[in-house]
Design an enzyme around this catalytic site. Structure first.
Site, mmCIF file in Angstrom:
data_model
loop_
_atom_site.group_PDB
_atom_site.id
_atom_site.type_symbol
_atom_site.label_atom_id
_atom_site.label_comp_id
_atom_site.label_asym_id
_atom_site.label_seq_id
_atom_site.Cartn_x
_atom_site.Cartn_y
_atom_site.Cartn_z
ATOM 1 N N TYR A 156 1.671 55.313 -29.128
ATOM 2 C CA TYR A 156 0.898 56.398 -29.741
ATOM 3 C C TYR A 156 1.382 57.778 -29.303
ATOM 4 O O TYR A 156 0.765 58.780 -29.619
ATOM 5 C CB TYR A 156 -0.596 56.231 -29.398
ATOM 6 C CG TYR A 156 -1.545 56.894 -30.378
ATOM 7 C CD1 TYR A 156 -1.934 56.254 -31.539
ATOM 8 C CD2 TYR A 156 -2.034 58.165 -30.141
ATOM 9 C CE1 TYR A 156 -2.797 56.853 -32.439
ATOM 10 C CE2 TYR A 156 -2.895 58.790 -31.031
ATOM 11 C CZ TYR A 156 -3.276 58.128 -32.186
ATOM 12 O OH TYR A 156 -4.132 58.739 -33.074
ATOM 13 N N ASN A 163 -18.029 52.637 -37.242
ATOM 14 C CA ASN A 163 -16.854 53.465 -37.005
ATOM 15 C C ASN A 163 -16.363 54.144 -38.281
ATOM 16 O O ASN A 163 -15.929 53.465 -39.212
ATOM 17 C CB ASN A 163 -15.716 52.628 -36.426
ATOM 18 C CG ASN A 163 -14.553 53.493 -36.003
ATOM 19 O OD1 ASN A 163 -14.708 54.383 -35.170
ATOM 20 N ND2 ASN A 163 -13.387 53.264 -36.586
ATOM 21 N N GLU A 164 -16.451 55.474 -38.309
ATOM 22 C CA GLU A 164 -15.944 56.254 -39.435
ATOM 23 C C GLU A 164 -16.377 55.639 -40.764
ATOM 24 O O GLU A 164 -15.584 55.490 -41.697
ATOM 25 C CB GLU A 164 -14.418 56.373 -39.345
ATOM 26 C CG GLU A 164 -14.011 57.178 -38.123
ATOM 27 C CD GLU A 164 -12.513 57.284 -37.935
ATOM 28 O OE1 GLU A 164 -12.070 58.323 -37.450
ATOM 29 O OE2 GLU A 164 -11.792 56.333 -38.264
ATOM 30 N N GLU A 178 -5.874 50.732 -35.881
ATOM 31 C CA GLU A 178 -4.580 50.114 -36.151
ATOM 32 C C GLU A 178 -4.545 48.682 -35.654
ATOM 33 O O GLU A 178 -3.484 48.130 -35.370
ATOM 34 C CB GLU A 178 -3.416 50.926 -35.562
ATOM 35 C CG GLU A 178 -3.174 52.228 -36.254
ATOM 36 C CD GLU A 178 -4.275 53.234 -35.979
ATOM 37 O OE1 GLU A 178 -4.939 53.652 -36.942
ATOM 38 O OE2 GLU A 178 -4.486 53.604 -34.813
ATOM 39 N N GLU A 213 -12.728 61.462 -31.312
ATOM 40 C CA GLU A 213 -11.312 61.099 -31.317
ATOM 41 C C GLU A 213 -10.486 62.361 -31.507
ATOM 42 O O GLU A 213 -10.407 62.896 -32.615
ATOM 43 C CB GLU A 213 -10.992 60.081 -32.423
ATOM 44 C CG GLU A 213 -11.662 58.737 -32.213
ATOM 45 C CD GLU A 213 -11.273 57.727 -33.274
ATOM 46 O OE1 GLU A 213 -10.281 57.977 -33.991
ATOM 47 O OE2 GLU A 213 -11.972 56.702 -33.389
ATOM 48 N N TYR A 220 -12.984 50.720 -27.846
ATOM 49 C CA TYR A 220 -13.504 49.882 -28.926
ATOM 50 C C TYR A 220 -13.724 48.473 -28.385
ATOM 51 O O TYR A 220 -13.146 48.074 -27.361
ATOM 52 C CB TYR A 220 -12.495 49.791 -30.060
ATOM 53 C CG TYR A 220 -12.435 50.951 -31.015
ATOM 54 C CD1 TYR A 220 -13.562 51.383 -31.709
ATOM 55 C CD2 TYR A 220 -11.227 51.599 -31.266
ATOM 56 C CE1 TYR A 220 -13.483 52.427 -32.625
ATOM 57 C CE2 TYR A 220 -11.135 52.641 -32.183
ATOM 58 C CZ TYR A 220 -12.275 53.053 -32.849
ATOM 59 O OH TYR A 220 -12.192 54.079 -33.756
#
Length: 610
Positions: A301, A157-158, A99, A234, A53
């Protein structure tokens, strides 16, 4: 020149069939000195591509002031990846989620009350255009069409998880093309009707994001895109953590099994994350599904490569699956980076926040009739202090903060009255003597919401402060962004260890400072046992937030932040430190008690994503 295209359900690179085997590494979550190490470990594991990103708030932290240096040097990251023989997928959407604080949107957008996010609002688009005028020309030289490593660029994005303004998506697409982006463009969304309907454009390649249920997810995708290549943009192989919860993990054998199934279906993949990294500074995001949930400083993560860059059993399982499908290591695996234990360090100096000297150094006072969010005072991150005088007498009344974003400590004449938290906004009982009291409210911004309908998340006090039904007016406001340049001028007093808990055992916010010697700099981990809640700096670098609420019990300190000889550590403790005022620098990380990721979370079942 090299171009990624697609035809009859498969990708083509230079006209030849190609599978993308990618892993996510965010340059802004890794110190630049370790970019090469992380990228080589990606290549050595059988991956041919890195995805990142691009975070708008990293590059335009204040309006009109752009930064592309240090950890924000995205050009150097992309160039390095290309030099190492990796392709690059970039996702420069104005909004990234991830996040990351406010999903990558800069907080100063919230100073515009009428600005509408992520749609065809002219004011919002004017800000995006100005940013893209700075960013996109920096990417163009690294496009594969120009001989560079970038093979694909994301539009938004989404977006189907948020809105359905396809005119907005088309505006972004045209903006990328007009600025010189001539490689494959794509969107990415969850595999549901709503998301694929709202987040895609008919003539732009669509990819999907999920963590399991491969057959079901691809079937839904094929209802909308019958001829395009399968690409899991993803593949969630782990999960992130919130404060006050457990550390999420996902079994490596399960990750490998699902990966094998994806590859057997002929899909290309991007593992989110290959290496998570760290939410340094004030950049952690938050979720708000049922209640507000701030994300931890660690962004480990439970990825195949740990926050500190070590291999895991999960990575070994992934490498075996990739090798089975013909994706062999592209280079030898680098040696682990040494870890160092520097032992216990006593913090020997203290500067209390509620002193004239400290407040004058950290912030200038602003008079305001009403309390207002920090963005209205030109502030994005950190803390904000609201002060006023309350007349008395008052007996047994209730103090309300309407609404607190996110955690407020309330003081009367310097004594802690109590704490009001966004997730537990209970009022405090207040009594005021006839002579009146000074009321101070210190509010901590714990991270803006980064996903869903509540991303518009101003910080500080958003509505007002009232005692019973009476709003209080006439405030002195001090923004406290706690930038290194202001912290460096703080004046400290020698600390008597016996007074660590403050005079008469009172809890008051204070800065604690100490130093330690290093002969050979190496990665280390700051244990904050005995400390309650605050922020830590090493040599002026903001490591992020610590909190005894867990799960995280250590903060990662990359070796490049240290120097041979004397090193300085500062904690801004919001409550009180341990009597001995010690921290420990250990060679062992501790991310807390573990809990397995729920399969439903990996498939948007709770309307929550990465």
């Amino acid at each position: 020149m090299s171009l990624l295209t697609w035809n009859q359900g498969q990708y083509l690179l230079d006209g030849q069939p190609y599978r993308i085997i990618s892993g996510s590494i965010h340059y802004y979550r890794v110190v630049p000195e370790y970019w090469k190490d992380r990228l080589l470990k990606l290549k050595a594991s059988g991956f041919n591509t890195v995805e990142t990103y691009i975070a708008w708030n990293v590059h335009e932290p204040s309006e009109g002031a752009f930064n592309f240096t240090g950890m924000a040097d995205v050009e150097s990251f992309i160039r390095l990846a290309g030099e190492l023989g990796l392709h690059v997928i970039v996702r420069p959407s104005p909004f990234i989620c991830a996040e990351w604080e406010f999903g990558g949107l800069p907080a100063w957008l919230l100073s515009y009350s009428d600005l509408q996010l992520r749609c065809m609002d002219p004011l919002y688009l004017s800000k995006v255009d100005r940013y893209y005028d700075q960013l996109i020309p920096r990417l163009v030289p690294y496009l594969s069409s120009k001989g560079g490593p970038i093979i694909a660029v994301q539009i938004e994005n989404e977006y189907g998880s948020y809105g359905n303004d396809t005119a907005y998506l088309d505006y972004l697409r045209k903006g990328l093309i007009d600025r010189g982006i001539d490689v494959l463009l794509f969107t990415s969304d969850g595999p549901t009707d709503e998301m694929l309907l709202g987040g895609t454009l008919p003539d732009v390649h669509a990819t999907v994001n999920f963590g399991s249920r491969v057959k079901e997810s691809f079937q839904k995708y094929r209802e909308y895109r019958k001829d395009e290549p399968l690409m899991v943009m993803e593949y969630w192989n782990g999960w992130f953590d919130h404060w006050m919860e457990d550390h999420h993990v996902r079994d490596g054998a399960d990750v490998a099994k699902v990966l094998d199934e994806m590859l057997a279906q002929g899909s290309s993949i991007n593992m989110y994350m290959f290496h998570g990294g760290t939410n340094f500074g004030f950049y952690n995001g938050a979720n708000h599904i049922v209640t507000y949930e701030p994300t931890t400083t660690s962004y480990d993560y439970d990825a195949p490569l740990t926050e500190w860059g070590d291999s895991t059993e999960k990575l070994e399982a992934v490498r075996k699956v990739l090798a089975k499908h013909g994706f062999a290591p592209g280079c030898p695996f680098p040696e682990p980076i040494p870890k160092a234990a520097y032992g216990k360090v006593q913090l020997t100096e203290k500067a209390e926040l509620f002193t004239d000297a400290a407040l004058q150094q950290l912030s200038g006072p602003i008079h305001s009739v009403n309390v207002r969010p920090m963005e209205k005072f030109g502030q994005s991150y950190g803390f904000i202090l609201y002060s006023t005088f309350v007349k008395g007498p008052r007996q047994g009344q209730k103090l309300y903060i309407q609404d607190v974003r996110d955690r407020a400590q309330v003081f009367l004449n310097g004594r802690l009255l109590g704490v009001i938290e966004r997730w537990n906004p209970q009022p405090l009982e207040i009594s005021v003597p006839a002579e009146g009291v000074k009321l101070d409210i210190l509010v901590e911004n714990m991270g803006r919401v980064n996903y869903g309908p509540l991303i518009r998340d101003p910080k500080g006090i958003t509505e007002g402060v009232r005692i019973d039904n009476q709003f209080q007016f006439d405030w002195t406001v001090r923004p406290l962004p706690l930038q290194p340049e202001t912290l460096a001028g703080l004046k400290y007093d020698a600390l008597d260890a016996a007074a660590a808990d403050g005079e008469n055992g009172e809890e008051r916010p204070a800065f604690y400072r100490g130093s330690f010697e290093v002969q050979e700099p190496g990665d280390t981990f700051l244990r904050f046992d005995g400390w309650y809640k605050g922020i830590a700096w090493v040599n002026g670098f903001n490591l992020g937030r610590y909190w005894s609420a867990g799960p995280q019990r250590t903060l990662y300190v990359p070796g490049p932040l240290l120097q041979q000889g004397r090193n300085e550590i500062v904690l801004f403790e919001l409550h009180s430190g341990p009597v001995n005022c010690e921290i420990e620098l250990t060679d062992t990380p501790d991310l807390g008690t573990v809990a397995q990721v729920d399969d439903a979370v990996l498939n948007f079942a709770n309307d929550e994503e990465e």
